[in-house]
Design a protein around this motif. Sequence first.
Motif, mmCIF file in Angstrom:
data_model
loop_
_atom_site.group_PDB
_atom_site.id
_atom_site.type_symbol
_atom_site.label_atom_id
_atom_site.label_comp_id
_atom_site.label_asym_id
_atom_site.label_seq_id
_atom_site.Cartn_x
_atom_site.Cartn_y
_atom_site.Cartn_z
ATOM 1 N N ALA A 161 10.011 25.360 -18.561
ATOM 2 C CA ALA A 161 9.394 26.672 -18.763
ATOM 3 C C ALA A 161 10.451 27.736 -19.038
ATOM 4 N N LEU A 162 11.584 27.636 -18.340
ATOM 5 C CA LEU A 162 12.673 28.594 -18.558
ATOM 6 C C LEU A 162 13.222 28.470 -19.978
ATOM 7 N N ILE A 163 13.315 27.238 -20.477
ATOM 8 C CA ILE A 163 13.799 27.019 -21.842
ATOM 9 C C ILE A 163 12.785 27.531 -22.862
ATOM 10 N N LEU A 164 11.507 27.242 -22.614
ATOM 11 C CA LEU A 164 10.468 27.679 -23.550
ATOM 12 C C LEU A 164 10.416 29.195 -23.677
ATOM 13 N N ALA A 165 10.622 29.883 -22.556
ATOM 14 C CA ALA A 165 10.607 31.348 -22.576
ATOM 15 C C ALA A 165 12.015 31.919 -22.692
ATOM 16 N N GLY A 166 12.977 31.084 -23.095
ATOM 17 C CA GLY A 166 14.382 31.487 -23.130
ATOM 18 C C GLY A 166 14.670 32.792 -23.855
ATOM 19 N N PRO A 167 14.165 32.990 -25.083
ATOM 20 C CA PRO A 167 14.452 34.248 -25.781
ATOM 21 C C PRO A 167 13.968 35.478 -25.021
ATOM 22 N N TRP A 168 12.843 35.354 -24.325
ATOM 23 C CA TRP A 168 12.318 36.484 -23.559
ATOM 24 C C TRP A 168 13.175 36.740 -22.317
ATOM 25 N N TRP A 169 13.559 35.664 -21.618
ATOM 26 C CA TRP A 169 14.407 35.831 -20.450
ATOM 27 C C TRP A 169 15.770 36.400 -20.834
ATOM 28 N N PHE A 170 16.235 36.060 -22.033
ATOM 29 C CA PHE A 170 17.506 36.612 -22.503
ATOM 30 C C PHE A 170 17.411 38.133 -22.624
ATOM 31 N N VAL A 171 16.270 38.614 -23.132
ATOM 32 C CA VAL A 171 16.059 40.068 -23.231
ATOM 33 C C VAL A 171 16.024 40.694 -21.839
ATOM 34 N N LEU A 172 15.325 40.060 -20.896
ATOM 35 C CA LEU A 172 15.222 40.605 -19.545
ATOM 36 C C LEU A 172 16.588 40.649 -18.858
ATOM 37 N N VAL A 173 17.361 39.596 -19.023
ATOM 38 C CA VAL A 173 18.691 39.564 -18.402
ATOM 39 C C VAL A 173 19.569 40.669 -18.979
ATOM 40 N N ARG A 174 19.544 40.815 -20.299
ATOM 41 C CA ARG A 174 20.407 41.799 -20.944
ATOM 42 C C ARG A 174 19.975 43.237 -20.665
ATOM 43 N N GLN A 175 18.664 43.474 -20.627
ATOM 44 C CA GLN A 175 18.177 44.838 -20.507
ATOM 45 C C GLN A 175 17.910 45.290 -19.072
ATOM 46 N N ILE A 176 17.689 44.349 -18.157
ATOM 47 C CA ILE A 176 17.337 44.738 -16.786
ATOM 48 C C ILE A 176 18.340 44.211 -15.763
ATOM 49 N N LEU A 177 18.592 42.892 -15.776
ATOM 50 C CA LEU A 177 19.422 42.305 -14.725
ATOM 51 C C LEU A 177 20.892 42.696 -14.848
ATOM 52 N N LEU A 178 21.436 42.662 -16.045
ATOM 53 C CA LEU A 178 22.838 43.047 -16.201
ATOM 54 C C LEU A 178 23.075 44.516 -15.863
ATOM 55 N N PRO A 179 22.239 45.449 -16.337
ATOM 56 C CA PRO A 179 22.417 46.848 -15.894
ATOM 57 C C PRO A 179 22.297 47.006 -14.381
ATOM 58 N N ALA A 180 21.419 46.192 -13.748
ATOM 59 C CA ALA A 180 21.303 46.266 -12.290
ATOM 60 C C ALA A 180 22.574 45.762 -11.624
ATOM 61 N N ALA A 181 23.182 44.714 -12.202
ATOM 62 C CA ALA A 181 24.415 44.164 -11.628
ATOM 63 C C ALA A 181 25.581 45.136 -11.741
ATOM 64 N N THR A 182 25.588 45.943 -12.788
ATOM 65 C CA THR A 182 26.681 46.908 -12.986
ATOM 66 C C THR A 182 26.394 48.249 -12.332
#
Length: 678
Positions: free
Chosen positions: A352-373
Amino acid sequence: MRISITSPASLLARCSTGQLWLIGMLIAALVAGFVPAARVILATGFWLMVPGYLLERRMPGERPHWLLRIAIWNGLGLSLVPLLYLWVTAVGLAIPVGLLISVAILLAVVALYDAWRDLAPVQVRSSVTGWLLLSVLAISAWLRAVQIADLAFPAWVDSVHHALMVRVAAETGRVPWTLTPYLPVTDMPYHWGYHVLIAAAWHLGRSDLPAMILWSGQLLNWIQGFSAAALAFLIWRRPLAAVIAAAIVGCISWMPAYYVSWGRYTQLSGLLQIVALAIGWQQCLDANTRRERLGWLFLNTLIITGLSLVHMRMFVFGGALIAVQSTVWALHQTRPAIVSRLVEAMGAGLVALILAGPWWFVLVRQILLPAATGARSLTSGGSYVQLSDSLMWIGPNEWLVTLALFAGVVGVFYRQRAAAVMVLWVGVLVVLSNPWLISYLAPPIGLVLILYAVVQRTWLIGGVGLLLLAINPLTVRLPFLWLLPVDITAISLFLPLSNLIGGSVALIWPQRRWTQMAAIALLLGCTLWGAYQQRTIVNPVTILATSADRVALTWIAEQTPPTARFLINAAPWLPGVARGTDGGWWILPLTGRWTSTPPVLFIYGEAEDVQATQQRSQRIIDLGNGQEVDIASLIAAERIDYIYTSPKGPLRPELFAGQPGYEAVFAHEGIVIYRVIR
């Protein structure tokens, strides 16, 4: 040579009752196709049902009850269509309208052929519970239509940006991550699965966009009763539990009917997928063969993937439900069986993570990485995380919660696993939306584990107990999560509450004929009473645009250039985010013209653009608060061409009437549009 001609009557005589029902529904659909609202419902229902039906019927093993199958089809439809759009977008392509319609025609032909074959041996038998369920669903369908009879536009804030995203998806044939040229937003981390399905239905339904969103939204709302019935039948294995759950969700509980006041259509979609996921996961747990189990695991993988695209909060809620299902199931299983299911579930999660990979990539880049920094926070506070009493106790909720508590006791008394599943699910949802409870729950759980470890001499469990004992209010303070506000849980409780009540009432349902008839009359009476109470459920405060605004927007689309810039009314909404107050807020999603206060999705743009938009809207808000605002300088600075005025905001017609530099070019029922003369 003799040619025999078979009459239509003799052909119909050879059909099973199931096939006759299919013929009747096709004729009704053809007739209903001449009504715009019916076309919307048919087009939306097509994408909800047909792809899921075609896939589910090809899975190995025995088919579950028809009620469960239809719920699964809905969950699959809400997953397969977004998945198609996701990967088409990810590889840089788009879905042309002609191809989409051609695929729909092909799917319809195959589905009709398969349905005709499937229904050939089906002889429909009537039952009291079957007719009760149909009666409840019919009353609910009437109610959902009545509730929006006076609405010209979908209500409140969410509907406006839903319309914009549907328009972008329909025009581009892609996922609406990028909102240009309407808004300067790219790689937007906002769930979009619902929007692409409605965009696909829009191409088939050929209706105007507000009607498309309104009627498809009410269809999703109506299906909640059907979905609740399916979940109750799954958990309790009693048809009567399904009827009562459908009556509560469709006509008695004010949630989810009240969702129409917010335009909360994405959450409605996610709730449907949660039920489909729960059904599929239970089938997987109970499957007799490995081949059958893997088939259901495949469907579950698709549904959980689609759920992450449709609504991330419901994705968490769905995960909590299948975790509870698995826990209750595991209490009566062997260790090898538990390990086997766990490994399979982990594998499905990875897929499921692979199937939704492009969407999770957007979430990581736009939400999780800014939260980490530290540029963004995933926690929240203040009123955003506080429980609203008006939402928790809306309508008959006090009675429903009381009945559900009593139902939980009845379920425990009868040793029903179904009661345990629902009670535990509610408990997990409450903890997820109130993380501070963990520091109070962990110590007693840890103490129990320590005592167990001492008796059994299991030191690993004892270590876990010590760790939990250390997590207490004196040592740990857990913040509220931005993703899971308490109110979201409160307005979703109708699903477990109706399930508990339906199942427990089914357990104590009278057996004598006359008492059964009295109970049925009481059930139908409560259903009709609830429907009567809900017929005007739309909150008038949330109605921003009216039929008069529709006339004004038609004029704007026909009489103003596409580059026209409009100054519109604004009011405060969330901190730092303004909303429109009238039909002027619909100018951008419906006509494409620029507006001073855009749909709230502007917050996903660049920081400078967001700040400029907030300041622009704030000046209109200040005007409404009685402050001195130089409107002329704002109009000049923003190169405004037209001003949309109405009695519902600071920009009123009398503010510009007779003033030099402004010409009234449109007037209708209190709405006046002024052109700026330069």
